[in-house]
Every structure is written in structure tokens, then in C-alpha cells.
Design a protein around this motif. Structure first.
Motif, PDB file in Angstrom:
ATOM      1  N   PHE A   1      72.347  83.316  42.105  1.00 30.23           N
ATOM      2  CA  PHE A   1      71.599  84.333  41.376  1.00 30.23           C
ATOM      3  C   PHE A   1      70.940  85.294  42.363  1.00 30.23           C
ATOM      4  CE2 PHE A   1      70.684  81.967  37.126  1.00 30.23           C
ATOM      5  CZ  PHE A   1      72.047  81.860  36.906  1.00 30.23           C
ATOM      6  N   ALA A   2      70.473  86.421  41.841  1.00 32.87           N
ATOM      7  CA  ALA A   2      69.779  87.398  42.673  1.00 32.87           C
ATOM      8  C   ALA A   2      68.609  86.729  43.398  1.00 32.87           C
ATOM      9  CB  ALA A   2      69.265  88.550  41.810  1.00 32.87           C
ATOM     10  N   ARG A   3      68.320  87.219  44.590  1.00 29.51           N
ATOM     11  CA  ARG A   3      67.300  86.588  45.423  1.00 29.51           C
ATOM     12  C   ARG A   3      65.948  86.503  44.714  1.00 29.51           C
ATOM     13  NH1 ARG A   3      66.140  85.502  50.757  1.00 29.51           N
ATOM     14  NH2 ARG A   3      63.978  85.783  51.381  1.00 29.51           N
ATOM     15  N   TRP A   4      65.567  87.558  43.997  1.00 28.94           N
ATOM     16  CA  TRP A   4      64.254  87.554  43.348  1.00 28.94           C
ATOM     17  C   TRP A   4      64.189  86.494  42.258  1.00 28.94           C
ATOM     18  CZ3 TRP A   4      63.256  88.344  38.201  1.00 28.94           C
ATOM     19  CH2 TRP A   4      64.278  88.918  37.423  1.00 28.94           C
ATOM     20  N   ILE A   5      65.312  86.219  41.597  1.00 30.64           N
ATOM     21  CA  ILE A   5      65.338  85.169  40.572  1.00 30.64           C
ATOM     22  C   ILE A   5      65.174  83.806  41.221  1.00 30.64           C
ATOM     23  CG2 ILE A   5      66.754  84.037  38.824  1.00 30.64           C
ATOM     24  CD1 ILE A   5      68.045  86.703  38.210  1.00 30.64           C
ATOM     25  N   ARG A   6      65.909  83.583  42.311  1.00 32.66           N
ATOM     26  CA  ARG A   6      65.829  82.284  42.983  1.00 32.66           C
ATOM     27  C   ARG A   6      64.440  82.036  43.543  1.00 32.66           C
ATOM     28  NH1 ARG A   6      69.157  82.828  47.408  1.00 32.66           N
ATOM     29  NH2 ARG A   6      69.899  84.909  46.880  1.00 32.66           N
ATOM     30  N   VAL A   7      63.866  83.032  44.185  1.00 31.47           N
ATOM     31  CA  VAL A   7      62.514  82.875  44.750  1.00 31.47           C
ATOM     32  C   VAL A   7      61.504  82.632  43.643  1.00 31.47           C
ATOM     33  CG1 VAL A   7      60.667  84.059  45.978  1.00 31.47           C
ATOM     34  CG2 VAL A   7      63.020  84.230  46.816  1.00 31.47           C
ATOM     35  N   SER A   8      61.611  83.394  42.561  1.00 27.91           N
ATOM     36  CA  SER A   8      60.685  83.225  41.435  1.00 27.91           C
ATOM     37  C   SER A   8      60.801  81.831  40.836  1.00 27.91           C
ATOM     38  CB  SER A   8      60.970  84.275  40.352  1.00 27.91           C
ATOM     39  OG  SER A   8      60.761  85.579  40.836  1.00 27.91           O
ATOM     40  N   ALA A   9      62.027  81.329  40.719  1.00 28.67           N
ATOM     41  CA  ALA A   9      62.238  79.997  40.141  1.00 28.67           C
ATOM     42  C   ALA A   9      61.593  78.913  40.993  1.00 28.67           C
ATOM     43  CB  ALA A   9      63.735  79.730  39.984  1.00 28.67           C
ATOM     44  N   TRP A  10      61.779  79.000  42.315  1.00 28.46           N
ATOM     45  CA  TRP A  10      61.200  77.975  43.192  1.00 28.46           C
ATOM     46  C   TRP A  10      59.668  78.054  43.212  1.00 28.46           C
ATOM     47  CZ3 TRP A  10      63.709  73.859  44.823  1.00 28.46           C
ATOM     48  CH2 TRP A  10      65.101  73.909  44.920  1.00 28.46           C
ATOM     49  N   ILE A  11      59.121  79.255  43.143  1.00 24.88           N
ATOM     50  CA  ILE A  11      57.660  79.399  43.066  1.00 24.88           C
ATOM     51  C   ILE A  11      57.143  78.801  41.765  1.00 24.88           C
ATOM     52  CG2 ILE A  11      55.766  81.063  42.842  1.00 24.88           C
ATOM     53  CD1 ILE A  11      57.281  82.895  44.763  1.00 24.88           C
ATOM     54  N   PHE A  12      57.846  79.095  40.670  1.00 25.24           N
ATOM     55  CA  PHE A  12      57.433  78.551  39.374  1.00 25.24           C
ATOM     56  C   PHE A  12      57.532  77.029  39.377  1.00 25.24           C
ATOM     57  CE2 PHE A  12      57.717  77.550  34.868  1.00 25.24           C
ATOM     58  CZ  PHE A  12      56.718  78.363  34.345  1.00 25.24           C
ATOM     59  N   LEU A  13      58.524  76.479  40.064  1.00 23.05           N
ATOM     60  CA  LEU A  13      58.636  75.028  40.191  1.00 23.05           C
ATOM     61  C   LEU A  13      57.394  74.452  40.870  1.00 23.05           C
ATOM     62  CD1 LEU A  13      60.019  72.246  40.270  1.00 23.05           C
ATOM     63  CD2 LEU A  13      61.202  73.004  42.357  1.00 23.05           C
ATOM     64  N   ALA A  14      56.974  75.062  41.980  1.00 19.63           N
ATOM     65  CA  ALA A  14      55.792  74.580  42.696  1.00 19.63           C
ATOM     66  C   ALA A  14      54.559  74.614  41.795  1.00 19.63           C
ATOM     67  CB  ALA A  14      55.563  75.422  43.948  1.00 19.63           C
ATOM     68  N   LEU A  15      54.415  75.693  41.031  1.00 20.12           N
ATOM     69  CA  LEU A  15      53.268  75.803  40.117  1.00 20.12           C
ATOM     70  C   LEU A  15      53.370  74.794  38.989  1.00 20.12           C
ATOM     71  CD1 LEU A  15      52.969  79.701  39.930  1.00 20.12           C
ATOM     72  CD2 LEU A  15      51.458  78.117  41.149  1.00 20.12           C
ATOM     73  N   THR A  16      54.596  74.496  38.545  1.00 20.38           N
ATOM     74  CA  THR A  16      54.796  73.489  37.499  1.00 20.38           C
ATOM     75  C   THR A  16      54.364  72.112  37.983  1.00 20.38           C
ATOM     76  OG1 THR A  16      56.621  74.732  36.500  1.00 20.38           O
ATOM     77  CG2 THR A  16      56.512  72.376  36.018  1.00 20.38           C
ATOM     78  N   VAL A  17      54.738  71.779  39.217  1.00 16.90           N
ATOM     79  CA  VAL A  17      54.317  70.493  39.792  1.00 16.90           C
ATOM     80  C   VAL A  17      52.790  70.417  39.833  1.00 16.90           C
ATOM     81  CG1 VAL A  17      54.324  69.066  41.873  1.00 16.90           C
ATOM     82  CG2 VAL A  17      56.431  70.203  41.130  1.00 16.90           C
ATOM     83  N   LEU A  18      52.153  71.480  40.312  1.00 18.19           N
ATOM     84  CA  LEU A  18      50.690  71.514  40.367  1.00 18.19           C
ATOM     85  C   LEU A  18      50.076  71.320  38.982  1.00 18.19           C
ATOM     86  CD1 LEU A  18      49.832  74.418  42.856  1.00 18.19           C
ATOM     87  CD2 LEU A  18      49.450  71.963  43.183  1.00 18.19           C
ATOM     88  N   SER A  19      50.595  72.033  37.991  1.00 18.59           N
ATOM     89  CA  SER A  19      49.990  71.978  36.657  1.00 18.59           C
ATOM     90  C   SER A  19      50.130  70.594  36.024  1.00 18.59           C
ATOM     91  CB  SER A  19      50.618  73.037  35.743  1.00 18.59           C
ATOM     92  OG  SER A  19      51.965  72.747  35.451  1.00 18.59           O
ATOM     93  N   THR A  20      51.272  69.954  36.201  1.00 17.48           N
ATOM     94  CA  THR A  20      51.461  68.643  35.575  1.00 17.48           C
ATOM     95  C   THR A  20      50.536  67.585  36.186  1.00 17.48           C
ATOM     96  OG1 THR A  20      53.293  68.105  37.078  1.00 17.48           O
ATOM     97  CG2 THR A  20      53.870  69.098  34.979  1.00 17.48           C
ATOM     98  N   ILE A  21      50.297  67.679  37.487  1.00 19.68           N
ATOM     99  CA  ILE A  21      49.384  66.722  38.138  1.00 19.68           C
ATOM    100  C   ILE A  21      47.941  67.105  37.858  1.00 19.68           C
ATOM    101  CG2 ILE A  21      48.646  65.768  40.354  1.00 19.68           C
ATOM    102  CD1 ILE A  21      51.484  66.270  41.386  1.00 19.68           C
ATOM    103  N   TYR A  22      47.638  68.391  37.874  1.00 19.12           N
ATOM    104  CA  TYR A  22      46.273  68.888  37.666  1.00 19.12           C
ATOM    105  C   TYR A  22      45.734  68.449  36.306  1.00 19.12           C
ATOM    106  CZ  TYR A  22      42.494  72.391  37.362  1.00 19.12           C
ATOM    107  OH  TYR A  22      41.270  73.030  37.231  1.00 19.12           O
ATOM    108  N   PHE A  23      46.554  68.536  35.271  1.00 21.92           N
ATOM    109  CA  PHE A  23      46.111  68.175  33.922  1.00 21.92           C
ATOM    110  C   PHE A  23      46.335  66.703  33.580  1.00 21.92           C
ATOM    111  CE2 PHE A  23      46.702  72.801  33.314  1.00 21.92           C
ATOM    112  CZ  PHE A  23      45.425  73.110  32.857  1.00 21.92           C
ATOM    113  N   GLY A  24      46.950  65.964  34.483  1.00 17.60           N
ATOM    114  CA  GLY A  24      47.138  64.538  34.251  1.00 17.60           C
ATOM    115  C   GLY A  24      48.314  64.190  33.372  1.00 17.60           C
ATOM    116  N   TRP A  25      49.204  65.139  33.167  1.00 22.62           N
ATOM    117  CA  TRP A  25      50.417  64.792  32.431  1.00 22.62           C
ATOM    118  C   TRP A  25      51.231  63.773  33.219  1.00 22.62           C
ATOM    119  CZ3 TRP A  25      50.654  66.136  27.583  1.00 22.62           C
ATOM    120  CH2 TRP A  25      50.124  67.342  27.134  1.00 22.62           C
TER     121      TRP A  25
END
Length: 357
Positions: free
Chosen positions: A277-301
Motif C-alpha cells: 500500500f501507499a507509504r502514508w497508509i502503511r505508516v498510519s496503520a502502524w501508528i494506529f496499531l501502537a495507539l491501539t496497544v496503548l489504549s487496550t492496556i490503558y483501559f484494562g481491556w
């Protein structure tokens, strides 16, 4: 190889559906519409896809009609004929059907876990101990609360968590409605099906609740957000289902290991990288993954170990789906695109490929 192929996803759907019926019969449990308490999935999802279809067709028709609105109807029909060939209609409908069966079966099986394994059997204490070892004696949620705070961070990460929920139907629309790369679309939808299959198997083997339910006091100081309401609502649904599964239309949806939020996001990231995929899509996806990991641990899911498990599961799903759809070279996941739907009846496009040297 390289054409729309939902056969492997279909086998996943069949396996999940049969497992749902068998467990429901053995344990005397109801089979529910997983979203029946709100707008049913079989109503909501077609509406989402209808909107995606209109986005695919209507702007093109308007652009072609330009200022001559009298021709809009004709250009609209022309775009439909051009974009929605018989091959693409079959592709979209078969993919959607497979996806929905997997989804509905997965949600029902997830609801059955405490009945099959015992409602008081969970491994939260063990995972919490492992987490503290991994975090050098500290609780990961406490560390994140201290570093990020409990106000603005709670609001921002709640947005990330809810955005993930929207991302999955959007990715489905992209894969089935907007794409004209059938091999890529079927590979991705199959990978999601494998995510669900591997995830539900793990839930039965290693049932857990997650810190938000096993240690709720650790999250009492967080700013109130929609995610906090969601935690409470899912806990209430679980209590209703465990009290009498036949007296409620809800399903039990609490399970921590592995994190499918992380798993499916890893699937998206790995898939986007392999397909190119286009570079901006790939970079955005990996950044969103990192934020997803943070959110799931932060809220105790989830425990942090759940995120690790999810990452392994999500990566494995891409590889297994690649093998199942023929998108690989000697076992290494590689998109083997054989043209678009418009090429479906072209004998040159569909001639057998020679083996790679």
C-alpha cells in the motif's frame, strides 16, 4: 491462484458455524444475533456496504455528468455497468456472506466460553503475574496512567479504541466494494476469518477477563469516557447471560487473551506492508496499531501479554490466509494478482502461471 477465492474462508465459516450449533445443543444455549440488542448486524452491515457502494458509484456519475444533470441517470447506470460486473457482484456478495457467518458464529462461541469452561475459571491472576515480571515489578496500566495521566489521555485513547470498532467495517467495505484487486480482497477477508477462528480457539483454551474486570479498582480514577460506559455495559451483559442465557438477547463478549483488537490491527498492518500500500497508509496503520496497544492496556481491556498474543495471532492469520488463497511463493506470503474482475473471462489473463524459477 490470484483470483477471488473465498473457499478457505468458507471452510473457516463452516467450522465456526458447526461448532456454534454443537456447543449450543450440548450446553443448551441459545444462538443469538450478536448485535440484536441494537441494530442487527444483518441490517447494519448491508447499510454500511450500501453507503460504500454509493460512494463508489455516485461521485463518478456526478463527475461524468458535470453540469448537465439531465444525463445523471444515464451516467449513473453507465458507472454501475462499468464498475459492477457480474464477477464483482459475486465477489462482494460471497465475501460478505462468509464474513458475516464467521462474525456471528465467533460472537456466539465467545458467549459460550464461561459455560463450557466454568464461569469462575480464568487465568487473570497468572497473566497479571507475568505482566509484572515483564514490566520489572510494575503493573503496566499503572505505569501508563502515571506517564500519560488520567484526563486528556483517557479521552484521546478512548477515541482510538472506538475508532478501531469503525475501522473493521470500513476495511471490509474497501476489500469487497471499492477494490478491483480480487486476490488482495479475498486474502484480507480470509485473514480476518482466520483471526476469529484462532481467537475463539484460544479463548476456550485460556479463558481470561482482563484487568478492567479482574482488578476494576485500578481504573477507577480514569476520566469518564465512552469506553468506561462500554466496560460497564459489557460487564452487565455478561452478568445477564450468566444468570439466564435464555432470558436475555445479549451475548457475553468479555475475553482478554489474546487481544483481537491488536491481532486484527496487526493483520491490517502486515497485509498492507506485504501488498505494498501507499507509504502514508502503511505508516498510519502502524501508528494506529501502537495507539491501539496503548489504549487496550490503558483501559484494562487487556494485559500486555494479551497484546503479544494478539500480534502473533494477527501475523499468523495473514500467513495462513496467504496459503489458503494461493497468495504465496514457496510458502512466503506474496500477492499474486491475476488481473481485475473485468479480466475474469479473459483466457490470456487466466492462463496457468508457470512455476517461479
Amino acid at each position: 491462484m490470484g483470483k477471488a477465492d473465498f473457499k478457505f474462508a468458507g471452510w473457516c465459516a463452516l467450522l465456526l458455524a458447526v461448532a456454534t450449533v454443537v456447543v449450543a445443543q450440548v450446553e443448551d444455549l441459545p444462538i443469538r444475533d450478536p448485535d440484536g440488542a441494537g441494530m442487527a448486524t444483518y441490517v447494519r452491515l448491508p447499510l454500511i456496504l450500501l453507503a460504500a457502494w454509493l460512494i463508489d458509484v455516485l461521485p463518478r456519475a456526478i463527475a461524468r455528468a458535470r453540469t448537465d444533470w439531465s444525463t445523471l441517470g444515464r451516467t449513473f447506470r453507465g458507472v454501475i455497468k462499468e464498475r459492477w460486473t457480474r464477477s464483482h457482484v459475486i465477489f462482494a456478495v460471497s465475501g460478505l456472506g462468509t464474513w458475516y457467518i464467521c462474525y456471528a458464529a465467533f460472537r456466539n462461541l465467545k458467549s459460550y466460553v464461561p459455560f463450557v469452561r466454568g464461569e469462575n475459571l480464568d487465568f487473570d491472576a497468572e497473566l497479571a503475574k507475568i505482566d509484572k515480571v515483564l514490566w520489572l515489578g510494575h503493573d503496566p496500566a499503572d505505569v501508563l496512567h502515571s506517564l500519560l495521566g488520567t484526563g486528556f489521555a483517557a479521552s484521546f485513547l478512548s477515541f482510538i479504541y472506538i475508532a478501531w470498532i469503525v475501522l473493521i467495517p470500513v476495511s471490509l467495505a474497501i476489500s469487497l466494494i471499492w477494490t478491483r484487486r480480487p486476490a488482495a480482497g479475498s486474502w484480507f477477508v480470509t485473514a480476518i476469518a482466520v483471526d476469529w477462528l484462532l481467537g475463539i480457539a484460544t479463548y476456550f483454551v485460556l479463558p481470561t477477563l482482563g484487568p478492567a474486570y479482574s482488578s476494576p479498582g485500578e481504573f477507577a480514577d480514569l476520566k469518564h469516557t465512552y469506553t468506561a460506559d462500554l466496560v460497564r455495559n459489557l460487564g452487565e451483559d455478561r452478568a445477564e447471560v450468566l444468570a439466564d442465557p435464555h432470558a436475555t438477547g445479549a451475548v457475553q463478549t468479555i475475553a482478554a487473551f489474546p487481544s483481537l483488537h491488536v491481532g486484527m490491527m496487526v493483520t491490517i498492518c502486515v497485509f498492507a506492508t506485504l501488498v505494498g500500500f501507499a507509504r502514508w497508509i502503511r505508516v498510519s496503520a502502524w501508528i494506529f496499531l501502537a495507539l491501539t496497544v496503548l489504549s487496550t492496556i490503558y483501559f484494562g481491556w487487556h494485559f500486555s501479554l494479551d497484546a503479544v498474543g494478539g500480534a502473533v495471532l494477527g501475523t499468523a492469520a495473514v500467513w495462513i490466509a496467504a496459503l489458503g488463497t494461493g497468495n504465496h511463493v514457496r510458502g512466503f506470503p506474496t500477492l499474486i494478482e491475476r488481473g481485475t474482475h473485468e479480466d475474469a473471462d479473459d483466457p490470456q489473463v487466466n492462463a496457468p502461471l508457470s512455476r517461479p524459477a
